[in-house]
Motif scaffolding. Structure first.
Motif, PDB file in Angstrom:
ATOM      1  N   ILE A 107     -59.156  -5.814-125.775  1.00 15.08           N
ATOM      2  CA  ILE A 107     -59.445  -4.398-125.570  1.00 15.08           C
ATOM      3  C   ILE A 107     -58.577  -3.849-124.448  1.00 15.08           C
ATOM      4  O   ILE A 107     -58.603  -4.348-123.321  1.00 15.08           O
ATOM      5  N   MET A 108     -57.795  -2.837-124.753  1.00 14.70           N
ATOM      6  CA  MET A 108     -56.886  -2.236-123.776  1.00 14.70           C
ATOM      7  C   MET A 108     -57.181  -0.746-123.668  1.00 14.70           C
ATOM      8  O   MET A 108     -57.508  -0.086-124.657  1.00 14.70           O
ATOM      9  N   ARG A 109     -57.059  -0.225-122.470  1.00  8.52           N
ATOM     10  CA  ARG A 109     -57.246   1.201-122.236  1.00  8.52           C
ATOM     11  C   ARG A 109     -55.914   1.818-121.844  1.00  8.52           C
ATOM     12  O   ARG A 109     -55.235   1.318-120.944  1.00  8.52           O
ATOM     13  N   TYR A 110     -55.531   2.893-122.516  1.00  5.83           N
ATOM     14  CA  TYR A 110     -54.299   3.592-122.164  1.00  5.83           C
ATOM     15  C   TYR A 110     -54.659   4.939-121.555  1.00  5.83           C
ATOM     16  O   TYR A 110     -55.281   5.783-122.205  1.00  5.83           O
ATOM     17  N   GLY A 111     -54.293   5.137-120.315  1.00  8.70           N
ATOM     18  CA  GLY A 111     -54.563   6.395-119.634  1.00  8.70           C
ATOM     19  C   GLY A 111     -53.276   7.157-119.389  1.00  8.70           C
ATOM     20  O   GLY A 111     -52.204   6.571-119.234  1.00  8.70           O
ATOM     21  N   TYR A 112     -53.379   8.459-119.373  1.00  6.46           N
ATOM     22  CA  TYR A 112     -52.218   9.294-119.077  1.00  6.46           C
ATOM     23  C   TYR A 112     -52.690  10.459-118.227  1.00  6.46           C
ATOM     24  O   TYR A 112     -53.862  10.836-118.271  1.00  6.46           O
ATOM     25  N   GLN A 113     -51.786  11.009-117.442  1.00  6.11           N
ATOM     26  CA  GLN A 113     -52.141  12.116-116.564  1.00  6.11           C
ATOM     27  C   GLN A 113     -52.259  13.394-117.389  1.00  6.11           C
ATOM     28  O   GLN A 113     -51.292  13.861-117.978  1.00  6.11           O
ATOM     29  N   SER A 114     -53.459  13.938-117.443  1.00  5.90           N
ATOM     30  CA  SER A 114     -53.707  15.127-118.253  1.00  5.90           C
ATOM     31  C   SER A 114     -54.125  16.313-117.397  1.00  5.90           C
ATOM     32  O   SER A 114     -54.848  17.196-117.854  1.00  5.90           O
ATOM     33  N   GLN A 115     -53.707  16.293-116.142  1.00  8.55           N
ATOM     34  CA  GLN A 115     -54.059  17.380-115.230  1.00  8.55           C
ATOM     35  C   GLN A 115     -53.229  18.613-115.570  1.00  8.55           C
ATOM     36  O   GLN A 115     -52.009  18.602-115.429  1.00  8.55           O
ATOM     37  N   TRP A 116     -53.885  19.644-116.053  1.00  7.07           N
ATOM     38  CA  TRP A 116     -53.184  20.861-116.430  1.00  7.07           C
ATOM     39  C   TRP A 116     -53.186  21.907-115.326  1.00  7.07           C
ATOM     40  O   TRP A 116     -52.447  22.874-115.379  1.00  7.07           O
ATOM     41  N   PHE A 117     -54.063  21.709-114.317  1.00  7.91           N
ATOM     42  CA  PHE A 117     -54.192  22.684-113.243  1.00  7.91           C
ATOM     43  C   PHE A 117     -54.222  21.959-111.904  1.00  7.91           C
ATOM     44  O   PHE A 117     -54.599  20.795-111.806  1.00  7.91           O
ATOM     45  N   GLY A 118     -53.810  22.658-110.838  1.00  8.20           N
ATOM     46  CA  GLY A 118     -53.909  22.100-109.501  1.00  8.20           C
ATOM     47  C   GLY A 118     -52.619  21.478-108.998  1.00  8.20           C
ATOM     48  O   GLY A 118     -51.563  21.557-109.632  1.00  8.20           O
ATOM     49  N   ASN A 119     -52.689  20.822-107.828  1.00 11.86           N
ATOM     50  CA  ASN A 119     -51.500  20.244-107.199  1.00 11.86           C
ATOM     51  C   ASN A 119     -50.842  19.167-108.039  1.00 11.86           C
ATOM     52  O   ASN A 119     -49.638  18.922-107.932  1.00 11.86           O
ATOM     53  N   GLU A 120     -51.639  18.470-108.870  1.00 16.57           N
ATOM     54  CA  GLU A 120     -51.115  17.379-109.675  1.00 16.57           C
ATOM     55  C   GLU A 120     -50.812  17.807-111.113  1.00 16.57           C
ATOM     56  O   GLU A 120     -50.619  16.955-111.988  1.00 16.57           O
ATOM     57  N   ALA A 121     -50.743  19.100-111.369  1.00 15.51           N
ATOM     58  CA  ALA A 121     -50.496  19.585-112.717  1.00 15.51           C
ATOM     59  C   ALA A 121     -49.167  19.069-113.247  1.00 15.51           C
ATOM     60  O   ALA A 121     -48.173  19.008-112.536  1.00 15.51           O
ATOM     61  N   MET A 122     -49.167  18.661-114.537  1.00 13.19           N
ATOM     62  CA  MET A 122     -47.972  18.111-115.158  1.00 13.19           C
ATOM     63  C   MET A 122     -47.679  18.844-116.458  1.00 13.19           C
ATOM     64  O   MET A 122     -48.594  19.315-117.140  1.00 13.19           O
ATOM     65  N   GLN A 123     -46.400  18.926-116.793  1.00 14.98           N
ATOM     66  CA  GLN A 123     -46.004  19.430-118.099  1.00 14.98           C
ATOM     67  C   GLN A 123     -46.130  18.273-119.081  1.00 14.98           C
ATOM     68  O   GLN A 123     -45.310  17.365-119.101  1.00 14.98           O
ATOM     69  N   GLN A 124     -47.165  18.310-119.892  1.00 18.25           N
ATOM     70  CA  GLN A 124     -47.478  17.187-120.757  1.00 18.25           C
ATOM     71  C   GLN A 124     -47.624  17.685-122.189  1.00 18.25           C
ATOM     72  O   GLN A 124     -48.139  18.768-122.419  1.00 18.25           O
ATOM     73  N   SER A 125     -47.156  16.894-123.144  1.00 16.17           N
ATOM     74  CA  SER A 125     -47.286  17.262-124.550  1.00 16.17           C
ATOM     75  C   SER A 125     -47.733  16.044-125.337  1.00 16.17           C
ATOM     76  O   SER A 125     -47.594  14.904-124.891  1.00 16.17           O
ATOM     77  N   ALA A 126     -48.262  16.292-126.535  1.00 21.19           N
ATOM     78  CA  ALA A 126     -48.704  15.188-127.383  1.00 21.19           C
ATOM     79  C   ALA A 126     -47.539  14.270-127.723  1.00 21.19           C
ATOM     80  O   ALA A 126     -47.691  13.045-127.760  1.00 21.19           O
ATOM     81  N   SER A 127     -46.359  14.840-127.954  1.00 26.26           N
ATOM     82  CA  SER A 127     -45.193  14.033-128.309  1.00 26.26           C
ATOM     83  C   SER A 127     -44.777  13.114-127.162  1.00 26.26           C
ATOM     84  O   SER A 127     -44.458  11.938-127.371  1.00 26.26           O
ATOM     85  N   THR A 128     -44.785  13.644-125.939  1.00 25.75           N
ATOM     86  CA  THR A 128     -44.393  12.846-124.776  1.00 25.75           C
ATOM     87  C   THR A 128     -45.352  11.687-124.557  1.00 25.75           C
ATOM     88  O   THR A 128     -44.938  10.542-124.367  1.00 25.75           O
ATOM     89  N   VAL A 129     -46.650  11.975-124.599  1.00 30.75           N
ATOM     90  CA  VAL A 129     -47.639  10.925-124.383  1.00 30.75           C
ATOM     91  C   VAL A 129     -47.605   9.915-125.525  1.00 30.75           C
ATOM     92  O   VAL A 129     -47.755   8.707-125.310  1.00 30.75           O
ATOM     93  N   ALA A 130     -47.392  10.379-126.760  1.00 31.43           N
ATOM     94  CA  ALA A 130     -47.349   9.481-127.916  1.00 31.43           C
ATOM     95  C   ALA A 130     -46.224   8.466-127.774  1.00 31.43           C
ATOM     96  O   ALA A 130     -46.410   7.274-128.065  1.00 31.43           O
ATOM     97  N   GLU A 131     -45.060   8.918-127.328  1.00 35.89           N
ATOM     98  CA  GLU A 131     -43.948   7.986-127.157  1.00 35.89           C
ATOM     99  C   GLU A 131     -44.235   6.968-126.057  1.00 35.89           C
ATOM    100  O   GLU A 131     -43.927   5.780-126.194  1.00 35.89           O
ATOM    101  N   ARG A 132     -44.847   7.415-124.978  1.00 35.85           N
ATOM    102  CA  ARG A 132     -45.207   6.489-123.904  1.00 35.85           C
ATOM    103  C   ARG A 132     -46.245   5.479-124.382  1.00 35.85           C
ATOM    104  O   ARG A 132     -46.189   4.289-124.036  1.00 35.85           O
ATOM    105  N   LEU A 133     -47.184   5.932-125.190  1.00 44.31           N
ATOM    106  CA  LEU A 133     -48.184   5.035-125.761  1.00 44.31           C
ATOM    107  C   LEU A 133     -47.520   3.985-126.647  1.00 44.31           C
ATOM    108  O   LEU A 133     -47.850   2.796-126.573  1.00 44.31           O
ATOM    109  N   LEU A 134     -46.587   4.409-127.480  1.00 44.16           N
ATOM    110  CA  LEU A 134     -45.896   3.470-128.363  1.00 44.16           C
ATOM    111  C   LEU A 134     -45.110   2.429-127.572  1.00 44.16           C
ATOM    112  O   LEU A 134     -45.105   1.240-127.927  1.00 44.16           O
TER     113      LEU A 134
END
Length: 245
Positions: free
Chosen positions: A11-38
């Motif tokens: 069992i493995m857990r894959y986490g990604y930064q999904s902060q859309w607001f605040g000091n840690e906000a990131m430009q994140q998309s489904a395509s970017t996270v999907a490639e990192r997951l793969l």
């Protein structure tokens, strides 16, 4: 609690930064996270590329899984075994047809009350809007691939029965009544089994103990998928072998 349900699974857990607001906000998309997951899966499964694979995803994470599987199916040489070995998919509140209870303009206004303009990433919300072209393309493409499968991947979708405080998304308090973020019709795919959970959108994938009724429902689904997975992978491999002769 999952190891007790699937004792022979890694069992493995894959986490990604999904902060859309605040000091840690990131430009994140489904395509970017999907490639990192793969890429992460490729590293972890390099010696067992064709071991049965189950995904469990919540909300936006479900869209990431769909995009990853589409990429894996299109480029099997780059992502060996990911698509062909995926035997089960479990989705919690994934907005396949958009998050109707989360209006983009309302979210942006709420976010700007909490944060400075440069701390808000509005593009991250676009894909969750009903009718979004990218969302329709990903979900439509995925369903087309699933319908074409001979030995189909097991799919289970869970939807919420309790309304949520939308203000939690931006870390503040909503100025409107609580609402359902992802409806049953949006959170369930046509090819899936459907299950309700007496929880809000934010806690529908969080359980305190194994004896909770909602967890017992989820555990039963996962256990069934796990038990069927080895035979499903074997049958697929035989079909692939026969087609190559």
């Amino acid at each position: 609690m999952l190891p007790a349900v699937a004792p022979n699974a890694r069992i493995m857990r894959y986490g990604y930064q999904s902060q859309w607001f605040g000091n840690e906000a990131m430009q994140q998309s489904a395509s970017t996270v999907a490639e990192r997951l793969l890429r992460a899966l490729k590293r972890k499964r390099k010696d067992v590329s064709f071991r049965p694979l189950l995904f469990v995803a919540h909300c936006f994470g479900g869209l990431v899984v769909l995009k990853a599987l589409l990429e894996a199916e299109q480029y099997p040489g780059e992502w060996p075994g990911v698509f062909s070995s995926t035997t089960g998919l479990v989705f919690f509140g994934t907005p396949f047809r958009g998050a109707g209870g989360m209006d983009q303009m309302e979210m942006l206004e709420a976010a700007r009350r909490e944060y400075d303009n440069d701390q808000v990433q509005p593009t991250a919300l676009e894909v969750l809007q009903p009718g979004n072209a990218y969302l329709q393309e990903v979900v439509g493409g995925f369903l087309k691939k699933m319908r074409g499968q001979t030995n189909k991947t097991q799919i289970a979708c869970f939807y919420e029965l309790k309304a949520s405080d939308v203000g939690q998304i931006v870390g503040g308090q909503s100025r409107t009544a609580s609402r359902f973020l992802v409806s049953e019709s949006s959170g369930c795919l046509d090819l899936s089994s459907k299950y309700s959970l007496s929880r809000t959108h934010f806690n529908m994938n969080k359980f305190g103990k194994a004896t909770e009724e909602d967890f017992e429902t989820v555990a039963e689904v996962v256990e069934g998928m796990v038990n069927k997975s080895p035979n499903l992978v074997w049958v697929r491999s035989q079909c692939n072998y026969a087609s190559q002769q």
